[in-house]
Motif scaffolding. Structure first.
Motif, PDB file in Angstrom:
ATOM      1  N   PHE A  71      -2.793  15.599  -6.180  1.00  0.00           N
ATOM      2  CA  PHE A  71      -2.564  17.014  -6.322  1.00  0.00           C
ATOM      3  C   PHE A  71      -1.158  17.066  -6.714  1.00  0.00           C
ATOM      4  CE2 PHE A  71      -0.637  20.578  -4.257  1.00  0.00           C
ATOM      5  CZ  PHE A  71      -1.236  21.850  -4.967  1.00  0.00           C
ATOM      6  N   ALA A  72      -0.309  16.551  -6.257  1.00  0.00           N
ATOM      7  CA  ALA A  72       1.284  16.723  -6.451  1.00  0.00           C
ATOM      8  C   ALA A  72       1.419  16.280  -7.908  1.00  0.00           C
ATOM      9  CB  ALA A  72       2.201  15.819  -5.597  1.00  0.00           C
ATOM     10  N   ILE A  73       0.883  15.399  -8.366  1.00  0.00           N
ATOM     11  CA  ILE A  73       1.317  14.844 -10.030  1.00  0.00           C
ATOM     12  C   ILE A  73       0.518  16.026 -10.827  1.00  0.00           C
ATOM     13  CG2 ILE A  73       0.528  13.190 -11.617  1.00  0.00           C
ATOM     14  CD1 ILE A  73       0.487  11.100  -9.397  1.00  0.00           C
ATOM     15  N   ALA A  74      -0.613  16.322 -10.240  1.00  0.00           N
ATOM     16  CA  ALA A  74      -1.265  17.278 -11.232  1.00  0.00           C
ATOM     17  C   ALA A  74      -0.516  18.449 -11.069  1.00  0.00           C
ATOM     18  CB  ALA A  74      -2.728  17.498 -10.853  1.00  0.00           C
ATOM     19  N   ALA A  88       0.929  -1.177  -0.225  1.00  0.00           N
ATOM     20  CA  ALA A  88      -0.058  -0.015  -0.134  1.00  0.00           C
ATOM     21  C   ALA A  88       0.900   1.270  -0.027  1.00  0.00           C
ATOM     22  CB  ALA A  88      -1.015   0.008   1.297  1.00  0.00           C
ATOM     23  N   ASP A  89       2.212   1.139   0.272  1.00  0.00           N
ATOM     24  CA  ASP A  89       3.033   2.352   0.442  1.00  0.00           C
ATOM     25  C   ASP A  89       3.989   2.334  -0.582  1.00  0.00           C
ATOM     26  OD1 ASP A  89       1.871   3.024   2.789  1.00  0.00           O
ATOM     27  OD2 ASP A  89       3.131   2.042   4.211  1.00  0.00           O
ATOM     28  N   TYR A  90       3.888   1.519  -1.755  1.00  0.00           N
ATOM     29  CA  TYR A  90       4.821   1.626  -2.654  1.00  0.00           C
ATOM     30  C   TYR A  90       4.681   3.099  -3.440  1.00  0.00           C
ATOM     31  CZ  TYR A  90       5.952  -3.526  -2.839  1.00  0.00           C
ATOM     32  OH  TYR A  90       6.134  -4.749  -2.345  1.00  0.00           O
ATOM     33  N   GLY A  91       3.565   3.535  -3.530  1.00  0.00           N
ATOM     34  CA  GLY A  91       3.363   4.642  -4.110  1.00  0.00           C
ATOM     35  C   GLY A  91       4.009   5.857  -3.794  1.00  0.00           C
ATOM     36  N   LYS A  92       4.376   6.010  -2.103  1.00  0.00           N
ATOM     37  CA  LYS A  92       5.188   6.963  -1.580  1.00  0.00           C
ATOM     38  C   LYS A  92       6.449   7.027  -2.256  1.00  0.00           C
ATOM     39  CE  LYS A  92       2.422   6.391   2.712  1.00  0.00           C
ATOM     40  NZ  LYS A  92       2.335   6.272   4.258  1.00  0.00           N
ATOM     41  N   VAL A  93       7.057   6.051  -2.800  1.00  0.00           N
ATOM     42  CA  VAL A  93       8.525   5.940  -3.307  1.00  0.00           C
ATOM     43  C   VAL A  93       8.315   6.192  -4.954  1.00  0.00           C
ATOM     44  CG1 VAL A  93      10.511   4.745  -3.822  1.00  0.00           C
ATOM     45  CG2 VAL A  93       9.380   4.901  -1.578  1.00  0.00           C
ATOM     46  N   ARG A 149       4.353  17.103  -0.355  1.00  0.00           N
ATOM     47  CA  ARG A 149       3.109  16.467  -0.277  1.00  0.00           C
ATOM     48  C   ARG A 149       3.467  14.899   0.012  1.00  0.00           C
ATOM     49  NH1 ARG A 149      -0.923  20.168   0.567  1.00  0.00           N
ATOM     50  NH2 ARG A 149      -0.233  21.888  -0.651  1.00  0.00           N
ATOM     51  N   TYR A 150       4.719  14.322  -0.504  1.00  0.00           N
ATOM     52  CA  TYR A 150       4.904  13.198  -0.217  1.00  0.00           C
ATOM     53  C   TYR A 150       5.800  12.791   0.911  1.00  0.00           C
ATOM     54  CZ  TYR A 150       3.031  12.130  -4.891  1.00  0.00           C
ATOM     55  OH  TYR A 150       2.086  11.746  -5.977  1.00  0.00           O
ATOM     56  N   ASP A 151       6.107  13.625   1.631  1.00  0.00           N
ATOM     57  CA  ASP A 151       7.059  13.711   2.677  1.00  0.00           C
ATOM     58  C   ASP A 151       8.380  12.810   2.049  1.00  0.00           C
ATOM     59  OD1 ASP A 151       5.647  14.419   4.842  1.00  0.00           O
ATOM     60  OD2 ASP A 151       4.455  12.691   5.206  1.00  0.00           O
ATOM     61  N   PHE A 152       9.010  13.520   1.099  1.00  0.00           N
ATOM     62  CA  PHE A 152       9.990  12.593   0.236  1.00  0.00           C
ATOM     63  C   PHE A 152      11.249  12.532   1.127  1.00  0.00           C
ATOM     64  CE2 PHE A 152      12.799  12.854  -3.552  1.00  0.00           C
ATOM     65  CZ  PHE A 152      12.596  11.509  -3.844  1.00  0.00           C
ATOM     66  N   GLN A 183      11.108   9.644   2.878  1.00  0.00           N
ATOM     67  CA  GLN A 183      11.372   8.191   2.236  1.00  0.00           C
ATOM     68  C   GLN A 183      12.785   8.089   1.871  1.00  0.00           C
ATOM     69  OE1 GLN A 183       8.692   6.563   2.563  1.00  0.00           O
ATOM     70  NE2 GLN A 183       7.414   8.355   3.012  1.00  0.00           N
ATOM     71  N   LEU A 184      13.363   9.065   1.601  1.00  0.00           N
ATOM     72  CA  LEU A 184      14.725   9.039   1.436  1.00  0.00           C
ATOM     73  C   LEU A 184      15.576   8.556   2.501  1.00  0.00           C
ATOM     74  CD1 LEU A 184      15.654  12.381  -0.534  1.00  0.00           C
ATOM     75  CD2 LEU A 184      15.162  10.047  -1.663  1.00  0.00           C
ATOM     76  N   ALA A 185      15.269   9.015   3.570  1.00  0.00           N
ATOM     77  CA  ALA A 185      15.960   8.542   5.006  1.00  0.00           C
ATOM     78  C   ALA A 185      15.803   6.811   5.139  1.00  0.00           C
ATOM     79  CB  ALA A 185      15.373   9.031   5.896  1.00  0.00           C
ATOM     80  N   LYS A 186      14.447   6.472   5.016  1.00  0.00           N
ATOM     81  CA  LYS A 186      14.117   5.279   4.968  1.00  0.00           C
ATOM     82  C   LYS A 186      14.814   4.320   3.853  1.00  0.00           C
ATOM     83  CE  LYS A 186      10.075   2.076   5.519  1.00  0.00           C
ATOM     84  NZ  LYS A 186       8.715   1.963   5.709  1.00  0.00           N
TER      85      LYS A 186
END
Length: 655
Positions: free
Chosen positions: A249-252, A24-29, A114-117, A120-123
Motif C-alpha cells: 500500500f505504501a508503494i502504491a 526476510a527484513d531487508y525490505g523494511k529498509v 507504514r514501514y516504522d521508518f 529502522q533509522l535507529a537500528k
C-alpha cells in the motif's frame, strides 16, 4: 542508469544489511529508502523555491495549499535537506534524516509510518550502517525524467520478488507479471464498433475512472494510466484502489502521490470486509485477486452481507466455497461497475480455472456464473499459457465483463484460446518460465477486437449455451431376499449392527444359518416377518433399526424382481441407483429423456421437483482437438529400433 541496472544497484545495497537484519527484513529498509529517493528526486528541481516560499509563509494555514503549487506536485517537503545534502554531513545523518522525513506533507509522511521508518533509522544508526545505506541511495538517480512510473513500478516489484525469494515467502504474491497486466489493460480499453458514444475515450476532455480492489504496489493502475496517456492523450484517467498489505500500500500510495492523483483514492484495508470506496462506481475495474486463497477470516462478515443485504450488497448471487475467494472479488467489481444508463462499466480480472466450472447446479459458484451470464455481463474469456506467474504454473484466464455491450456482442460470450501465445524466458523467475511477447499481445487483442470466431483460437457462444438443468433420474427398488451364508455375513457387517456384542453376533449368526439356505423371496414384508420370527426365537434382542439393517443386508438387487411400492402403490426409489443428468438449456428435457435415458432403462422416472439450474464454462472442452494415437506398427518399429540400440550398447560394455 537503466531500469534493470537501477534495480540491481538497489538490490546490492541490501548486502550492507547482512548480519544486522534477517533476509526476510531487508525490505523494511530498502523499500522505504527507495520510495524516499524517488520522492527526493521528484522534488529536487523545485526544492529551493519551496524553501523560500515556506520561509515566507511560516506556519500560515495556507501553506499546505500554496506549497504544492510551488513544488509542482500534490506534495512537498519544507525541510532544508535533500538526501545528497544529508550525505554531506556524516556526523548528523540520523537527526537530519528524521528532520527531512518530518518535513514532508502529511499525505507522504503516512507512507513512511507504514514501514516504522523511525525504528529502522535507529537500528541502522546503532549498527553504524545508516550513513553507508544513505550514501548508496543518494547515488541512484530515480527522477521521472530518467525512470518512468511504469519502470519504477517494475523496480519495486523486482525488489519485492527478490526479498520474497530470499526469505522463502511466496514470490510474486503481491503483483502480476507486466506483460499480463499489459494484456488485461489492452483488452479493457479496446473499443468496439457500436459502443455507446458516452463511454468513448476519443472525446477530448473526457475524464474516466479505473479501480483496482487488490492494488498491490499499483502496477495495474500505473499500466492503465500509461496506456491511456499513450493511446488516448485527450482523456484523463483517475485512479482508485485498495490494498491490504501495508508495505505494498505504501508503494502504491507513493506512486499515486507522484502521479498527482488524489491520495484519498488509494485506501488501506481489507476490500471484502472494509470497502474503502463504498457507494462509488467506476468506468473500469481490474484485478488479480489471490488464487485459491481461503476467506475464512472474512467469512462471518461476507456471509452476513450476503444474507442481510442480498442483491443490494455485493454478494447477492451466492458465495463460493471458503477455500477460494477469488469470485468474491469478481462480484465486488461487478457492484463497482458504472451503471449502463451512465455509459456502463467494464472489468478485466485474471482468475484460475476454478471459477469456470467448480460447483454443480445450485452451488454458490454455479449461481454466481448464472447471475453473470443471465445478466449478460461476461463479454470474453481469454485462456492464458501456463507458467506465466511467479508463484504458480497453473492455467489462468482473463475475464472481460461489460454491462453495456454493443448490439453485435449482446447475449454472446467470446472465448479466446491464447494458451499457445508464449515465448520461453531465457531465465526462469520462480515458477515463471514463459512470457507473452508484445506481438502476441497485439494478436490476442486483435482477436478480441474483431470478435469473429475461427476454427482454432476464437469461438463465440450464446450465454444460454453454458446453462444446463440437472435432472434427477430415479429407479425403483427391485430386490430378492434370501438367507445364505454369504448374505448373512454381509448383513452382520451392516452399520446398524456395528456396536453389537460379539456373543450376540455369534448367536444371531447361528440362528440365521440354521434356516439357511432359504428360498429366494420377492416379498420384502413377508421376508422381514420371517426373519423377525427367527430372531425372536433366539436369545438375541434386536431394536427396530437393527432389524431393519439386518433385513437390508439380506437383500440383493435383482432387475427381474417386482418393483417395490409404498402404501399408496408408488414405486420406492432406490437411492443407490439415483443418478443425475445435465441437460443443456438449448435442448428440450423430454426429448433428451427419450433419446438418452429411455433406450437404456426399463424402470425409471425423472423427479422434476428436484430440477436444478446450473451454469459452467468448459473452456478447455471447446478448444479440444482429438489427436489419434500412433499406429501400432509405427510404435512397434520404434521399440525394435530401441532394442537394437540397447543390444549394441550392451555388446560394447561386454568387450
Amino acid at each position: 542508469m537503466a531500469e534493470n541496472n537501477n534495480g540491481a544497484f538497489i538490490w546490492s545495497i541490501a548486502n550492507l544489511l547482512r548480519g544486522t537484519y534477517k533476509q526476510a527484513d531487508y525490505g523494511k529498509v530498502v523499500l522505504p529508502f527507495t520510495i524516499l529517493r524517488r520522492l527526493d528526486a521528484v522534488l529536487e528541481p523545485t526544492k529551493d523555491a519551496v524553501l523560500a516560499e515556506a520561509q515566507k509563509l511560516g506556519d500560515s494555514p495556507v501553506a499546505p495549499i500554496a506549497l504544492p503549487k510551488v513544488s509542482g506536485q500534490n506534495f512537498y517537503n519544507r525541510s532544508r535537506y535533500t538526501l545528497k545534502r544529508i550525505a554531506g554531513d556524516p556526523a548528523n545523518v540520523r537527526a537530519n534524516l528524521e528532520n527531512y522525513v518530518a518535513g514532508f506533507s502529511a499525505n507522504v509522511r503516512d507512507i513512511f509510518e507504514r514501514y516504522d521508518f523511525d525504528v529502522q533509522l535507529a537500528k541502522l544508526d546503532e549498527n553504524d550502517l545508516l550513513y553507508l545505506v544513505l550514501q548508496r541511495f543518494a547515488e541512484v538517480d530515480l527522477h521521472p525524467d530518467r525512470v518512468s512510473n511504469t519502470e519504477m513500478g517494475a523496480i519495486f516489484e523486482e525488489l519485492i520478488r527478490k526479498f520474497a525469494e530470499s526469505s522463502n515467502e511466496t514470490a510474486g504474491e503481491h503483483f502480476t507479471p507486466r506483460e499480463v497486466v499489459k494484456l488485461i489493460v489492452s483488452l479493457l480499453f479496446t473499443e468496439h464498433p457500436g459502443d455507446d458514444p458516452a463511454r468513448s475515450l476519443t472525446v477530448p476532455g473526457m475524464v474516466r475512472s479505473v479501480y483496482d480492489p487488490t492494488a498491490g504496489t499499483g502496477g495495474m493502475l500505473s499500466t492503465a494510466d500509461d496506456y491511456v496517456r499513450e493511446h488516448f492523450p485527450q482523456t484523463e484517467l483517475t485512479l482508485f484502489g485498495q490494498e491490504l498489505n501495508a508495505e505494498s500500500f505504501a508503494i502504491a500510495k507513493a506512486d499515486m502521490v507522484i502521479k498527482g492523483q488524489g491520495v484519498e483514492n488509494i485506501v488501506w484495508g481489507d476490500t471484502l470486509t472494509a470497502d474503502g470506496h463504498v457507494g462509488k462506481t467506476f468506468d473500469y475495474g481490474l484485478s488479480n485477486p489471490p488464487f485459491g486463497v481461503e476467506w475464512k477470516k472474512q467469512q462471518d462478515f461476507v456471509t452476513k452481507e450476503h444474507e442481510q443485504r442480498g442483491y443490494d450488497g455485493r454478494f447477492g448471487p451466492g458465495l463460493p466455497r471458503v477455500s477460494d475467494g477469488s469470485l468474491l472479488f469478481l462480484m465486488h467489481l461487478v457492484k463497482k461497475m458504472r451503471p449502463a444508463e451512465q455509459g456502463g462499466g467494464r472489468v478485466g480480472i485474471v482468475l484460475n480455472g476454478s471459477p469456470l466450472f467448480t460447483g454443480g447446479a445450485g452451488s454458490g459458484e454455479s449461481n454466481i456464473r448464472r447471475y453473470l451470464l443471465e445478466s449478460d455481463l461476461v463479454d470474453a474469456i481469454v485462456g492464458l499459457p501456463t507458467d506465466l506467474f511467479y508463484n504458480t504454473g497453473i492455467a489462468t484466464y482473463v475475464w472481460i465483463l461489460d454491462n453495456n455491450k454493443p448490439a453485435e456482442r449482446k447475449g454472446n460470450v467470446q472465448l479466446i484460446d491464447a494458451t499457445a501465445q508464449w515465448v520461453k524466458m531465457r531465465k526462469s523467475l520462480g515458477a515463471k518460465r514463459r512470457e507473452i511477447s508484445p506481438e502476441q499481445i497485439a494478436e490476442i487483442v486483435k482477436l478480441y477486437g474483431e470478435g469473429v470466431p475461427n476454427e482454432k483460437t476464437s469461438k463465440v457462444f450464446r450465454t444460454e449455451e453454458f446453462g444446463y438443468t440437472t435432472i434427477t433420474v430415479e429407479r425403483p427398488q427391485q430386490f430378492t431376499w434370501q438367507l445364505t451364508a454369504e448374505r448373512i455375513e454381509a448383513a452382520l457387517a451392516h452399520r446398524a449392527l456395528a456396536k453389537f456384542a460379539d456373543a450376540d453376533r455369534e448367536a444371531l449368526r447361528a440362528a440365521l444359518l440354521a434356516h439357511s439356505p432359504s428360498e429366494p423371496s420377492t416379498d420384502g414384508k413377508a421376508f422381514a416377518k420371517s426373519v423377525k420370527e427367527i430372531v425372536d426365537a433366539s436369545a438375541v434382542e434386536l431394536k427396530a433399526p437393527q432389524l431393519k439393517g439386518l433385513v437390508a443386508g439380506l437383500a440383493e438387487r435383482d432387475e427381474t424382481a417386482p418393483v417395490v411400492t409404498d402404501a399408496k402403490g408408488n414405486p420406492v426409489p432406490d437411492t443407490d441407483l439415483r443418478d443425475t443428468e445435465n441437460v443443456p438449456l438449448t435442448e428440450d428435457i423430454d426429448d433428451y429423456i427419450a433419446r438418452e435415458i429411455e433406450p437404456h432403462l426399463d424402470h425409471f422416472w425423472v423427479d422434476r421437483a428436484k430440477d436444478k439450474l446450473g451454469y459452467e464454462i468448459p473452456f478447455t472442452r471447446h478448444f479440444y482437438e482429438y489427436v489419434p494415437p500412433r499406429p501400432l506398427a509405427e510404435i512397434d518399429a520404434d521399440l525394435h529400433r530401441l532394442m537394437d540400440e540397447i543390444t549394441v550398447l550392451l555388446a560394447e560394455v561386454e568387450r
